[in-house]
Design a protein around this motif. Structure first.
Motif, PDB file in Angstrom:
ATOM      1  N   UNK A 135     -19.660  -7.340  -1.846  1.00 42.77           N
ATOM      2  CA  UNK A 135     -19.301  -6.867  -0.547  1.00 42.77           C
ATOM      3  C   UNK A 135     -18.010  -6.290  -1.399  1.00 42.77           C
ATOM      4  N   UNK A 136     -17.688  -4.786  -1.125  1.00 42.48           N
ATOM      5  CA  UNK A 136     -15.923  -3.953  -0.925  1.00 42.48           C
ATOM      6  C   UNK A 136     -15.876  -3.403   0.659  1.00 42.48           C
ATOM      7  N   UNK A 137     -14.428  -2.943   0.946  1.00 42.82           N
ATOM      8  CA  UNK A 137     -13.860  -2.361   1.116  1.00 42.82           C
ATOM      9  C   UNK A 137     -14.144  -1.476   1.707  1.00 42.82           C
ATOM     10  N   UNK A 138     -13.886  -0.233   2.144  1.00 42.86           N
ATOM     11  CA  UNK A 138     -13.468   0.624   2.870  1.00 42.86           C
ATOM     12  C   UNK A 138     -12.271   0.868   2.137  1.00 42.86           C
ATOM     13  N   UNK A 139     -11.612   1.803   0.442  1.00 47.37           N
ATOM     14  CA  UNK A 139     -10.355   1.930   0.627  1.00 47.37           C
ATOM     15  C   UNK A 139      -9.639   3.130   1.763  1.00 47.37           C
ATOM     16  N   UNK A 140      -8.354   2.205   1.488  1.00 49.93           N
ATOM     17  CA  UNK A 140      -7.020   3.036   1.882  1.00 49.93           C
ATOM     18  C   UNK A 140      -6.188   4.340   1.038  1.00 49.93           C
ATOM     19  N   UNK A 141      -5.664   5.419   1.206  1.00 43.12           N
ATOM     20  CA  UNK A 141      -5.166   5.940   0.303  1.00 43.12           C
ATOM     21  C   UNK A 141      -3.290   5.759   0.268  1.00 43.12           C
ATOM     22  N   UNK A 142      -2.682   5.565  -0.396  1.00 46.25           N
ATOM     23  CA  UNK A 142      -1.493   5.114  -1.532  1.00 46.25           C
ATOM     24  C   UNK A 142      -0.714   5.642  -1.501  1.00 46.25           C
ATOM     25  N   UNK A 143      -1.402   6.655  -2.559  1.00 48.93           N
ATOM     26  CA  UNK A 143      -0.282   7.937  -2.505  1.00 48.93           C
ATOM     27  C   UNK A 143      -1.212   9.083  -2.984  1.00 48.93           C
ATOM     28  N   UNK A 147      -9.631   9.548   4.877  1.00 53.95           N
ATOM     29  CA  UNK A 147      -8.604   9.202   4.446  1.00 53.95           C
ATOM     30  C   UNK A 147      -6.977   9.623   4.406  1.00 53.95           C
ATOM     31  N   UNK A 148      -7.364  10.854   3.908  1.00 54.15           N
ATOM     32  CA  UNK A 148      -6.504  11.839   3.982  1.00 54.15           C
ATOM     33  C   UNK A 148      -5.382  11.849   5.711  1.00 54.15           C
ATOM     34  N   UNK A 149      -6.588  12.018   6.603  1.00 58.86           N
ATOM     35  CA  UNK A 149      -6.079  12.119   8.224  1.00 58.86           C
ATOM     36  C   UNK A 149      -4.816  10.800   7.844  1.00 58.86           C
ATOM     37  N   UNK A 170      -0.611  10.180   8.695  1.00 60.19           N
ATOM     38  CA  UNK A 170      -0.414  10.001   9.839  1.00 60.19           C
ATOM     39  C   UNK A 170       1.026   8.598   9.751  1.00 60.19           C
ATOM     40  N   UNK A 171       0.920   8.078   8.905  1.00 64.78           N
ATOM     41  CA  UNK A 171       2.186   7.045   8.631  1.00 64.78           C
ATOM     42  C   UNK A 171       3.481   7.419   8.756  1.00 64.78           C
ATOM     43  N   UNK A 172       3.854   7.312   9.622  1.00 64.81           N
ATOM     44  CA  UNK A 172       5.643   7.050   9.298  1.00 64.81           C
ATOM     45  C   UNK A 172       6.066   6.892   8.325  1.00 64.81           C
ATOM     46  N   UNK A 173       5.806   5.667   7.353  1.00 66.72           N
ATOM     47  CA  UNK A 173       6.855   5.394   6.543  1.00 66.72           C
ATOM     48  C   UNK A 173       6.048   5.481   5.068  1.00 66.72           C
ATOM     49  N   UNK A 174       5.448   6.488   4.655  1.00 64.19           N
ATOM     50  CA  UNK A 174       5.244   7.247   4.058  1.00 64.19           C
ATOM     51  C   UNK A 174       6.217   7.381   2.280  1.00 64.19           C
TER      52      UNK A 174
END
Length: 314
Positions: free
Chosen positions: A254-262, A11-13, A17-21
């Motif tokens: 059901x629950x989705x895989x988390x996505x890091x936002x910060x 998740x960190x990787x 990789x986001x260009x719009x962090x």
């Protein structure tokens, strides 16, 4: 059960990789002197925006009753900053506040406000989550919780049309290092440790070495939006926490895989409470802005408060 390979490092990787962090900012909590202010929670009350903040001494340590001194104080938005909110209670021996507006059995709105405390009659001290209810912040009484749930933190509530959604964070057994659970109740008066203990646990969201916890819930109609945290590490070594987002389908369980936002590197540097807490973001609340974006209020490194503006995940 085979757990997915996706864990904290994956998740960190993805996030790096986001260009719009986006970049976050530090928030100033006035009047705390040399004490630490962190792990905030927004309470929206009419036209007012209040912020409940954990305040404690730099050497406060949860395993040491003589040093442990956290309290929860309320602040109110004042222009671009915060000021102490008048006529609001102070919760002593309390950590990591959370809040939800729910409906009473007669349909009237009630503020349920929760804090985490410790029972030092146990070794190590036992976590206890305490719930309080009142028509508004001013009438919350720190001395009279209506419910205490031992052995669990990160319990959160969401009022929905079909009842009250209750998420917990069981640990141990099949829940391992920490997973998210969900159960529905008719209303907040049904809450109990026994009810939360019967909740469905989402075992397959994340790899076994990664902890999950809920910080705030949002009604998305057929789904529940989750502002939460993902974490790795143990006490005594580096601990890493990041703010994350995922959704829950309550009908399908059901629950989705988390996505890091910060992540901590998305905010300005500041001195952590301890070196092992340098890489910690603990999100508290998400505030919808007039332009459709959201502002996430976070605790940083168990020492400071920050906020970060992001595209809306809704």
């Amino acid at each position: 059960m085979t757990l997915p390979a996706v864990g904290y490092r994956n998740l960190v990787a993805d996030h790096l990789r986001r260009s719009d962090r986006p970049s976050g900012v530090a928030e100033v909590i006035p009047g705390v002197g040399d004490r630490l202010a962190y792990n905030p929670c927004v309470v929206r009350q009419g036209t007012r925006t209040l912020l409940a903040v954990r305040i404690e001494s730099p050497d406060s340590y949860w395993r040491d009753a003589s040093s442990w001194d956290p309290e929860i104080c309320f602040y109110e938005r004042d222009g671009d900053g915060w000021r102490p909110a008048p006529d609001t209670p102070v919760f002593t021996a309390a950590e990591d506040p959370f809040a939800a507006w729910v409906l009473a059995p007669d349909g009237t709105p009630v503020l349920v406000f929760g804090v985490v405390s410790l029972d030092f009659r146990h070794d190590p001290p036992m976590v206890v989550t305490r719930f309080h209810a009142a028509p508004d912040v001013q009438r919350l009484d720190p001395a009279t919780p209506f419910l205490e749930v031992p052995h669990m933190k990160d319990i959160r509530l969401l009022q929905r049309a079909d009842g009250l959604a209750v998420c917990g964070r069981p640990q141990g057994g099949t829940a391992g290092r920490g997973r998210v659970s969900l159960i529905m109740a008719e209303d907040y008066t049904e809450l109990s440790a026994e009810l939360i203990g019967k909740a469905h646990v989402f075992h397959d969201q994340i790899a076994e070495d990664t902890k999950l916890g809920v910080n705030e819930l949002y009604d998305l109609g057929d789904r529940i939006g989750v502002l939460g945290h993902v974490a790795v590490g143990e006490e005594g070594g580096p601990q890493e926490y990041a703010g994350a987002w995922w959704t829950i389908d309550p009908a399908a369980c059901t629950a989705t895989t988390p996505r890091i936002i910060a992540m901590r590197s998305d905010f300005p540097p500041a001195t952590p409470k301890r070196p092992d807490l340098t890489d910690v973001v603990f999100p508290g609340s998400m505030e919808v802005l007039d332009d459709g974006r959201v502002r996430v209020h976070c605790g940083l490194s168990d020492a400071t408060v920050g906020s970060i503006v992001l595209p809306s995940p809704f």
